[in-house]
Design a protein around this motif. Structure first.
Motif, mmCIF file in Angstrom:
data_model
loop_
_atom_site.group_PDB
_atom_site.id
_atom_site.type_symbol
_atom_site.label_atom_id
_atom_site.label_comp_id
_atom_site.label_asym_id
_atom_site.label_seq_id
_atom_site.Cartn_x
_atom_site.Cartn_y
_atom_site.Cartn_z
ATOM 1 N N HIS A 28 0.857 -1.196 0.000
ATOM 2 C CA HIS A 28 0.000 0.000 0.000
ATOM 3 C C HIS A 28 0.888 1.240 0.000
ATOM 4 O O HIS A 28 2.018 1.218 0.477
ATOM 5 N N ASP A 45 -9.312 -7.532 7.644
ATOM 6 C CA ASP A 45 -9.904 -7.688 6.312
ATOM 7 C C ASP A 45 -10.578 -6.411 5.805
ATOM 8 O O ASP A 45 -11.152 -6.400 4.725
ATOM 9 N N LYS A 47 -10.867 -2.840 4.055
ATOM 10 C CA LYS A 47 -10.170 -2.195 2.929
ATOM 11 C C LYS A 47 -9.341 -1.005 3.436
ATOM 12 O O LYS A 47 -9.743 -0.332 4.388
ATOM 13 N N GLU A 50 -11.106 2.358 4.039
ATOM 14 C CA GLU A 50 -11.959 2.310 5.221
ATOM 15 C C GLU A 50 -11.114 2.356 6.500
ATOM 16 O O GLU A 50 -11.501 2.973 7.491
#
Length: 154
Positions: A28, A45, A47, A50
């Protein structure tokens, strides 16, 4: 064989959300950003966008949690900056020194991305100054920044 099996189980656990995330997933853009999972209960889990939104919401609700984030993203910094702006708007005489000091600590690392142009330079230039002078200089710079720095998309 054991290390392969453990790595597979660790990956499966993260993907299924059984762990509390303490960073963005590998690869990322903000992979260096870390936070203390005890203060931010985010399943692994979730995203990345979020995750960042939840972290920003936590900063807005309890600004002191910013201290538990290493290499905060620009959006996280803007969440703290909005809290500083709001605090100064509500109580001009009351300071936001504690929050500005959190921002200064975040910029101790060269890996923290700059949220406001000139902030890193100012923090570096005032490194030898008294804490109150540093805070005053940073607040003066922030006074010229616009309020409402697109922090949380609700």
């Amino acid at each position: 064989m054991n290390s392969t099996l453990l790595n597979w189980l660790k990956t499966l656990s993260r993907v299924c959300g059984f762990e509390t995330a303490d960073s963005f997933p590998p690869g990322h853009v903000y992979a260096r950003t870390r936070w203390n999972g005890a203060y931010f209960d985010i399943a692994s889990d979730v995203k990345p966008d979020e995750m960042e939104r939840r972290l920003c919401a936590a900063i807005v609700n309890t600004p002191s949690v910013f201290a538990y984030i290493t290499h905060p993203t620009p959006r996280m910094q803007r969440a703290l900056l909005n809290v500083i702006h709001e605090r100064l708007r509500r109580q001009p005489g009351a300071g936001a020194t504690d929050l500005v000091l959190l921002l200064i600590d975040a910029y101790a690392s060269a890996h923290t991305m700059e949220a406001v142009p000139g902030l890193r330079t100012l923090i570096c230039d005032t490194a030898q100054e008294d804490t109150n002078l540093r805070v005053h200089a940073i607040l003066k710079l922030l006074a010229g920044t616009p309020r409402g720095l697109d922090v949380i998309d609700m």
